[in-house]
Design a protein around this motif. Structure first.
Motif, PDB file in Angstrom:
ATOM      1  N   THR A 187       0.821  -1.217   0.000  1.00  0.00           N
ATOM      2  CA  THR A 187       0.000   0.000   0.000  1.00  0.00           C
ATOM      3  C   THR A 187       0.849   1.259   0.000  1.00  0.00           C
ATOM      4  OG1 THR A 187      -1.714  -1.198   1.215  1.00  0.00           O
ATOM      5  CG2 THR A 187      -1.866   1.202   1.180  1.00  0.00           C
ATOM      6  N   VAL A 188       1.668   1.428   1.034  1.00  0.00           N
ATOM      7  CA  VAL A 188       2.395   2.692   1.193  1.00  0.00           C
ATOM      8  C   VAL A 188       3.403   2.889   0.064  1.00  0.00           C
ATOM      9  CG1 VAL A 188       3.915   3.995   2.709  1.00  0.00           C
ATOM     10  CG2 VAL A 188       2.071   2.633   3.682  1.00  0.00           C
ATOM     11  N   ILE A 189       4.236   1.877  -0.165  1.00  0.00           N
ATOM     12  CA  ILE A 189       5.279   2.020  -1.192  1.00  0.00           C
ATOM     13  C   ILE A 189       4.675   2.210  -2.582  1.00  0.00           C
ATOM     14  CG2 ILE A 189       7.195   0.846  -2.328  1.00  0.00           C
ATOM     15  CD1 ILE A 189       7.981  -0.312   0.344  1.00  0.00           C
ATOM     16  N   PRO A 190       3.682   1.369  -3.012  1.00  0.00           N
ATOM     17  CA  PRO A 190       3.097   1.612  -4.339  1.00  0.00           C
ATOM     18  C   PRO A 190       2.457   2.983  -4.468  1.00  0.00           C
ATOM     19  CG  PRO A 190       2.565  -0.590  -3.588  1.00  0.00           C
ATOM     20  CD  PRO A 190       3.190   0.116  -2.434  1.00  0.00           C
ATOM     21  N   MET A 191       1.768   3.444  -3.410  1.00  0.00           N
ATOM     22  CA  MET A 191       1.152   4.767  -3.482  1.00  0.00           C
ATOM     23  C   MET A 191       2.209   5.858  -3.564  1.00  0.00           C
ATOM     24  SD  MET A 191      -2.104   4.505  -0.901  1.00  0.00           S
ATOM     25  CE  MET A 191      -2.502   6.219  -1.248  1.00  0.00           C
ATOM     26  N   ALA A 192       3.290   5.697  -2.797  1.00  0.00           N
ATOM     27  CA  ALA A 192       4.363   6.684  -2.852  1.00  0.00           C
ATOM     28  C   ALA A 192       5.012   6.698  -4.229  1.00  0.00           C
ATOM     29  CB  ALA A 192       5.402   6.391  -1.767  1.00  0.00           C
ATOM     30  N   VAL A 193       5.298   5.509  -4.766  1.00  0.00           N
ATOM     31  CA  VAL A 193       5.897   5.429  -6.108  1.00  0.00           C
ATOM     32  C   VAL A 193       4.951   6.010  -7.146  1.00  0.00           C
ATOM     33  CG1 VAL A 193       6.692   3.838  -7.881  1.00  0.00           C
ATOM     34  CG2 VAL A 193       7.356   3.476  -5.503  1.00  0.00           C
TER      35      VAL A 193
ATOM     36  N   PHE B  99      -0.885  12.615   1.904  1.00  0.00           N
ATOM     37  CA  PHE B  99      -0.402  11.235   1.880  1.00  0.00           C
ATOM     38  C   PHE B  99       0.176  10.834   3.236  1.00  0.00           C
ATOM     39  CE2 PHE B  99       3.175   8.292   1.166  1.00  0.00           C
ATOM     40  CZ  PHE B  99       2.472   7.216   0.655  1.00  0.00           C
ATOM     41  N   SER B 100       0.928  11.764   3.854  1.00  0.00           N
ATOM     42  CA  SER B 100       1.493  11.456   5.170  1.00  0.00           C
ATOM     43  C   SER B 100       0.382  11.236   6.186  1.00  0.00           C
ATOM     44  CB  SER B 100       2.418  12.589   5.623  1.00  0.00           C
ATOM     45  OG  SER B 100       3.477  12.777   4.708  1.00  0.00           O
ATOM     46  N   GLY B 101      -0.642  12.114   6.129  1.00  0.00           N
ATOM     47  CA  GLY B 101      -1.778  11.923   7.030  1.00  0.00           C
ATOM     48  C   GLY B 101      -2.476  10.606   6.777  1.00  0.00           C
ATOM     49  N   PHE B 102      -2.636  10.280   5.482  1.00  0.00           N
ATOM     50  CA  PHE B 102      -3.272   9.009   5.133  1.00  0.00           C
ATOM     51  C   PHE B 102      -2.451   7.831   5.649  1.00  0.00           C
ATOM     52  CE2 PHE B 102      -3.287   5.459   2.101  1.00  0.00           C
ATOM     53  CZ  PHE B 102      -4.621   5.087   2.176  1.00  0.00           C
ATOM     54  N   VAL B 103      -1.123   7.918   5.470  1.00  0.00           N
ATOM     55  CA  VAL B 103      -0.256   6.829   5.927  1.00  0.00           C
ATOM     56  C   VAL B 103      -0.330   6.691   7.440  1.00  0.00           C
ATOM     57  CG1 VAL B 103       2.143   6.091   6.148  1.00  0.00           C
ATOM     58  CG2 VAL B 103       1.309   6.959   3.970  1.00  0.00           C
ATOM     59  N   ILE B 104      -0.313   7.835   8.144  1.00  0.00           N
ATOM     60  CA  ILE B 104      -0.370   7.782   9.609  1.00  0.00           C
ATOM     61  C   ILE B 104      -1.681   7.159  10.072  1.00  0.00           C
ATOM     62  CG2 ILE B 104      -0.473   9.185  11.694  1.00  0.00           C
ATOM     63  CD1 ILE B 104       1.469  11.140  10.345  1.00  0.00           C
ATOM     64  N   VAL B 105      -2.796   7.638   9.474  1.00  0.00           N
ATOM     65  CA  VAL B 105      -4.108   7.123   9.887  1.00  0.00           C
ATOM     66  C   VAL B 105      -4.235   5.643   9.558  1.00  0.00           C
ATOM     67  CG1 VAL B 105      -6.589   7.293   9.483  1.00  0.00           C
ATOM     68  CG2 VAL B 105      -5.232   9.368   9.730  1.00  0.00           C
ATOM     69  N   THR B 106      -3.895   5.290   8.295  1.00  0.00           N
ATOM     70  CA  THR B 106      -4.043   3.889   7.892  1.00  0.00           C
ATOM     71  C   THR B 106      -3.071   2.987   8.640  1.00  0.00           C
ATOM     72  OG1 THR B 106      -2.564   4.320   5.998  1.00  0.00           O
ATOM     73  CG2 THR B 106      -4.937   4.444   5.610  1.00  0.00           C
ATOM     74  N   THR B 107      -1.880   3.504   8.943  1.00  0.00           N
ATOM     75  CA  THR B 107      -0.929   2.696   9.712  1.00  0.00           C
ATOM     76  C   THR B 107      -1.457   2.446  11.117  1.00  0.00           C
ATOM     77  OG1 THR B 107       0.942   3.601   8.441  1.00  0.00           O
ATOM     78  CG2 THR B 107       1.437   2.561  10.556  1.00  0.00           C
ATOM     79  N   CYS B 108      -2.024   3.501  11.723  1.00  0.00           N
ATOM     80  CA  CYS B 108      -2.622   3.322  13.055  1.00  0.00           C
ATOM     81  C   CYS B 108      -3.751   2.311  13.001  1.00  0.00           C
ATOM     82  CB  CYS B 108      -3.114   4.665  13.593  1.00  0.00           C
ATOM     83  SG  CYS B 108      -1.786   5.849  13.966  1.00  0.00           S
ATOM     84  N   LEU B 109      -4.614   2.451  11.968  1.00  0.00           N
ATOM     85  CA  LEU B 109      -5.708   1.489  11.832  1.00  0.00           C
ATOM     86  C   LEU B 109      -5.173   0.084  11.610  1.00  0.00           C
ATOM     87  CD1 LEU B 109      -8.210   3.526   9.597  1.00  0.00           C
ATOM     88  CD2 LEU B 109      -8.349   3.087  12.057  1.00  0.00           C
ATOM     89  N   THR B 110      -4.102  -0.020  10.788  1.00  0.00           N
ATOM     90  CA  THR B 110      -3.507  -1.332  10.538  1.00  0.00           C
ATOM     91  C   THR B 110      -2.930  -1.920  11.813  1.00  0.00           C
ATOM     92  OG1 THR B 110      -2.974  -0.683   8.257  1.00  0.00           O
ATOM     93  CG2 THR B 110      -1.791  -2.575   9.174  1.00  0.00           C
ATOM     94  N   VAL B 111      -2.233  -1.075  12.587  1.00  0.00           N
ATOM     95  CA  VAL B 111      -1.654  -1.558  13.847  1.00  0.00           C
ATOM     96  C   VAL B 111      -2.761  -2.015  14.794  1.00  0.00           C
ATOM     97  CG1 VAL B 111      -0.370  -0.862  15.900  1.00  0.00           C
ATOM     98  CG2 VAL B 111       0.446  -0.173  13.640  1.00  0.00           C
ATOM     99  N   VAL B 112      -3.840  -1.195  14.888  1.00  0.00           N
ATOM    100  CA  VAL B 112      -4.962  -1.588  15.749  1.00  0.00           C
ATOM    101  C   VAL B 112      -5.562  -2.902  15.271  1.00  0.00           C
ATOM    102  CG1 VAL B 112      -7.287  -0.956  16.490  1.00  0.00           C
ATOM    103  CG2 VAL B 112      -5.486   0.766  16.445  1.00  0.00           C
ATOM    104  N   PHE B 113      -5.738  -3.010  13.941  1.00  0.00           N
ATOM    105  CA  PHE B 113      -6.296  -4.243  13.377  1.00  0.00           C
ATOM    106  C   PHE B 113      -5.378  -5.430  13.664  1.00  0.00           C
ATOM    107  CE2 PHE B 113      -6.171  -7.192   9.743  1.00  0.00           C
ATOM    108  CZ  PHE B 113      -7.448  -7.716   9.830  1.00  0.00           C
TER     109      PHE B 113
END
Length: 606
Positions: free
Chosen positions: A28-34, A306-320
């Motif tokens: 997710t993060v790397i493909p979106m960043a690329v 994108f940074s906000g999205f990564v932070i939010v989704t990473t937090c959600l991923t960690v919680v999940f």
């Protein structure tokens, strides 16, 4: 050491939570960043390409406007021909006095002022007419450096321009206007159309501020620069006026003179178009960073989003991941407890997802393991109890005393064969009970053990006991749980001889198709003509057999032990059935599956 470190760094050795987070980042993060970087680069390059395509068109339009304006100025010398008085003065070859020459010079200068320096010609700084060694001029702004004999003579009336105009750059003459106002000098010969003679040469100094007006609506970027450069590299015009008159030799390194290109050295986009009027090129240059100023802002905003999205989704991923891993970690802990032999564990979870299914499967597995352990333990206990029961029956003081007494009497009477037979049978019985540790024995050995028991009893009771054992010829191929027939036969002998003068025991072995199992089974029936079992007592015994609750060390214990072992080993389709009629006798039926030698090892491990 290095190989061990590499082994630990392998992805397969990471924790599941780390794998999930790394997988999220990789997928997710790397493909979106690329994708974002690639899109920004493509967008930036597309802007450069678009500007590179459109800018030369604008330059050509601006160049055309400049040429039109210069063309209008080049047509101005014809205005001299509109004044007869001026023409007459220009046609004169000589003067009688200096006063007449001054008078004519004043008249021409005055005409030049009225005609060329009016309000509509604000771009004209000065007009100079060189005719027959006379210089007529007018100027809007004071000037210096005009030496017509040394500077203008090369462009005098004797020069044949063949009716064409010529543009003279400030570097070619020393004429300077106050304030160093940038200009170009337009030179054109004046022809007398009536006499077809050259009357002289007109020089018109044109202020270059008209180019500023043309380019005013053309380029409003403060960092963009537009310049008119001659083929020699002299800067004729520049939006930075202080650079006018300087030399720019870089134009000779330009790869093209019509189009756009990127100059990597200065990080600029340069667009060029040729100018026929000035015999040079019109150059537009703008820093690349200015082209992408808006895209840089968009990039910054995109990076923030994108940074906000990564932070939010990473937090959600960690919680999940934590929500997924929490019960899994508990399961791991419980599995370690199970590994230590603690089976009284479980995890209560109401989730309906795969983790919930896993937890419920784990709980079911532990319950099944407990049940299997209890079942296997119970089978082993009952097997040991059956062996102990059989051994106790064989070494029972009464049984041993009676057997030995019978052997003694046979010996006194000289019946050697009977003595040898009973000793042999008693030894075989003890060896079968103590020596064979297997839970399963061939059916023929089980029947041989029962035959030995009945034979010894027959020596004792003689005509009061008779028995008959009928079996198929291929019994050596099949196996049976150990000690399942003797307890039934012993029970029949014990109770039958108490109430009958003559007891008959029949043992029938056959193969039958099981109605419940649907497979061919081995059926062993033990019949006797004993007293039978009262109906009420028979119901109690059958109920006890179904519940597998018989206890104690009496005959009922032997029946319950046999039935329980068969059911636990082979399932509810197998076991014991009782059929008894009071006063007539009892029939006990044992049903077991057809067990071959290759099946014994699997059953021994269960």
């Amino acid at each position: 050491m290095t190989s061990e470190r590499r082994r630990r760094l392998r992805f397969n050795h990471y924790r599941l939570s780390t794998k999930l987070i790394l997988t999220y980042i990789v997928l997710t993060v790397i493909p979106m960043a690329v994708l974002g970087i690639f899109s920004f680069i493509q967008y930036k390059e597309s802007i450069e390409e678009q500007i590179g395509e459109y800018m030369p068109r604008f330059l050509r339009q601006a160049n055309a406007n400049i040429d039109n304006h210069i063309a209008d100025v080049m047509a101005m010398p014809k205005l001299l021909l509109n004044s007869e008085n001026t023409l007459a003065i220009l046609r004169k070859d000589s003067y009688q006095s200096q006063a007449d020459q001054n008078k004519d010079q004043y008249a021409v200068n005055n005409y030049l002022t009225r005609t060329y320096l009016n309000g509509s010609n604000s771009d004209i700084l000065g007009v100079f007419v060189l005719s027959r060694n006379r210089l007529f001029h007018t100027s809007r702004i004071p000037f210096t450096g005009l030496d017509w004999e040394s500077m203008l003579t090369p462009y005098g009336q004797d020069m044949d321009l063949r009716g064409k105009e010529k543009i003279i750059l400030p570097s070619e003459i020393k004429l300077r206007f106050d304030g160093d106002i940038p200009y170009v000098m337009i030179m054109k010969q004046i022809q007398d159309t009536d006499n077809r003679k050259d009357l002289g040469t007109m020089f018109i100094a044109v202020q270059l501020t008209f180019i500023d007006r043309i380019l005013l609506d053309f380029e409003q970027n403060e960092d963009a620069e537009i310049a008119m450069v001659s083929l020699k590299g002299e800067v004729i015009y520049h939006t930075r006026h202080e650079l006018i008159g300087s030399m720019d030799m870089a134009v000779h390194e330009y790869p093209i003179w019509n189009g756009s290109f990127r100059e990597s050295r200065s990080e600029k986009l340069i667009s060029v178009t040729e100018s026929q009027t000035f015999d040079g090129i019109l150059v537009h240059s703008i820093p690349l960073e200015d082209l992408t100023a808006r895209t840089d802002w968009t990039r910054t905003l995109s990076i923030m989003i994108f940074s906000g999205f990564v932070i939010v989704t990473t937090c959600l991923t960690v919680v999940f991941v934590l929500r997924v891993m929490s019960p899994i970690k508990k399961l791991i802990h419980l599995m370690k407890e199970v590994e230590r032999g603690k089976f009284q564990v479980g995890l209560n979870m109401q989730r309906q997802d795969e983790v919930g299914i896993l937890v419920r499967s784990f709980n079911s597995m532990i319950a099944t393991i407990r049940e299997l352990i209890e079942k296997n333990y119970d089978i082993k206990i009952r097997q040991k109890e059956a062996e102990l029961y059989a051994l106790q029956s064989q070494i029972d003081p009464h049984f041993m005393y009676n057997t030995l007494e019978t052997i003694s009497m046979a010996a006194e009477e000289g019946e050697k064969e009977a003595v040898v037979g009973m000793v042999t049978q008693l030894g075989r019985m003890l060896r079968f009970s103590v020596g064979n540790k297997s839970r399963f024995v061939p059916v023929r050995e089980e029947l041989q053990h029962v035959m030995d028991y009945l034979t010894i009893q027959k020596f004792r009771f003689e005509q009061r006991l008779s028995f008959d054992i009928r079996e198929p010829h291929d019994l050596e191929l099949y196996y049976t749980p150990k000690f399942i027939v003797q307890p039934i036969v012993e029970n029949a002998v014990k109770y039958g001889l108490e109430s009958r003068d003559k007891l008959i025991v029949e043992i029938l072995v056959s193969r039958e198709l099981g109605l419940r199992s649907g497979m061919e089974d081995i059926v062993i029936k033990v019949r006797d003509n004993g007293p039978g079992i009262p109906s009420r007592r028979l119901l109690e015994v059958e109920e006890s057999l179904r519940q597998q609750t018989l206890t104690g060390k009496d005959s009922e214990f032997g029946l319950g032990n046999v039935n329980t072992r068969i059911v636990m080993m082979h399932g509810p389709h197998y076991g014991m059935q009782l059929h008894s009629v009071e006063g007539k006798g009892t029939e006990v039926t044992l049903r077991i599956p057809m067990i071959r030698l290759e099946d014994v090892s699997d059953l021994e491990q269960d």
